[in-house]
Design an enzyme around this catalytic site. Structure first.
Site, PDB file in Angstrom:
ATOM      1  NE  ARG A 177      -4.269  -1.333  -0.036  1.00  0.00           N
ATOM      2  CZ  ARG A 177      -4.435  -2.337  -0.883  1.00  0.00           C
ATOM      3  NH1 ARG A 177      -3.446  -2.682  -1.689  1.00  0.00           N
ATOM      4  NH2 ARG A 177      -5.575  -3.008  -0.914  1.00  0.00           N
ATOM      5  CD  GLU A 224      -2.207   4.147  -5.821  1.00  0.00           C
ATOM      6  OE1 GLU A 224      -3.324   3.672  -6.144  1.00  0.00           O
ATOM      7  OE2 GLU A 224      -1.287   3.441  -5.389  1.00  0.00           O
ATOM      8  CG  HIS A 246      -2.749   0.112  -7.184  1.00  0.00           C
ATOM      9  ND1 HIS A 246      -3.079   0.915  -6.117  1.00  0.00           N
ATOM     10  CD2 HIS A 246      -2.912  -1.161  -6.744  1.00  0.00           C
ATOM     11  CE1 HIS A 246      -3.448   0.169  -5.087  1.00  0.00           C
ATOM     12  NE2 HIS A 246      -3.357  -1.104  -5.442  1.00  0.00           N
TER      13      HIS A 246
END
Length: 313
Positions: free
Chosen positions: A226, A255, A274
């Site tokens: 994360r 993000e 991601h």
């Protein structure tokens, strides 16, 4: 028993889940308005549970989440409730491990540099090469993903060391296993460091300036867990000042990573958006785990992947 699926799955997936038992009455719902009505008589929910839904639930005993990380899923009333919560731990392990190994191999063989030369049509051999069998890989978090990474690294001849908050027994493909209190020792010894811990109250900015300063100047950090685990400003500063050699990053505090962020232009950084968990098999695995846990629930057997609601994993 009554299983509420919200948001809805496609028809074939619902048919697959219903094959577990004739005792299961499945409601496949795609609007919160209907879900709020049906949750009152539901024993189980798969998908999204909101404060409003939990407040209306009268019979609910189990929530099966569709994800692993629950930092955006948990809320105070759910944490304080006595409803069992299970997650999807395990369905991404091999996929994310492959992604991690790709980062390591790219750095070891200089592909991050050769790619830039290719784009410039520059035939210039001779970038630094790293022999993997001489390297130590430090894994922060030896859960399902960490285990799969360790297997791959060991097969490449790397020395594997790890820290973990839960894992007590050292597997044969790990050379040294410590508790999380030995994180600093891991950082000092490792040539590659991989973060595999979930987002929990204990892991927010686990890696900051002090931790990065402990790493070798020749070391690389890889984050596939994360973004919040690694302080983005501290990492950027460490890379700019060559405190560490480079970074493979799939997740970020912010993000998408802003287009003007300095990380984009650094030749010692590999960025993926991601996507470490991307695979054609993930949804299939979700349904399989839902079915397995549904069978266990009906049979009175312990559920897989029960979450510690205080820690979010």
């Amino acid at each position: 028993m009554k299983l509420l699926i919200y948001p809805s799955l496609d028809k074939k997936e619902v048919e697959d889940v219903s094959s577990v038992s004739e005792k299961v009455n499945i409601l496949n719902i795609n609007t919160e308005k209907i879900a709020l009505r049906e949750i009152e008589s539901s024993d189980v929910i798969y998908g999204t549970i909101t404060p409003a839904l939990l407040k209306r639930a009268k019979k609910l005993t189990w929530v099966q989440t569709p994800s692993i990380g629950l930092e955006n899923y948990m809320f105070p009333a759910l944490i304080e409730s006595d409803v069992e919560i299970s997650n999807m731990a395990g369905i991404f392990s091999d996929v994310i491990a492959d992604h991690t190994l790709a980062y390591i191999l790219m750095f070891a063989r200089g592909f991050h540099l050769y790619l830039r030369k290719q784009l410039a049509r520059n035939w210039a051999p001779g970038v630094p090469i790293i022999h993997l069998a001489d390297q130590t890989l430090g894994i922060i978090g030896l859960g399902g993903i960490g285990m799969e990474i360790a297997k791959r690294a060991s097969a490449c001849g790397m020395c594997v060391i790890a820290t973990d908050a839960k894992q007590l027994k050292k597997p044969p493909f790990v050379d040294t296993l410590w508790g999380i209190n030995k994180l600093n020792d891991l950082l000092k010894r490792s040539d590659f460091v991989v973060t595999c811990v979930p987002h929990s109250p204990e892991t927010v900015k686990l890696i900051c300036e002090d931790q990065l300063q402990l790493m070798k100047k020749t070391a690389f950090i890889i984050n596939v867990s994360r973004g919040i685990v690694v302080d983005l400003a501290a990492l950027t500063n460490a890379l700019e000042k060559k405190v560490i050699a480079g970074a493979g990053l799939d997740v970020f505090e912010t993000e998408p990573l802003p287009s003007d962020h300095p990380l984009w232009k650094m030749e010692n950084v590999i960025i993926t958006p991601h996507t470490a968990g991307a695979s054609t098999y993930i949804q299939q695995r979700r349904i399989a785990l839902l079915k397995e846990n549904l069978y266990r629930y009906i049979s009175g057997k312990p559920l897989k992947n029960i979450v510690d609601r205080k820690k979010w994993f």
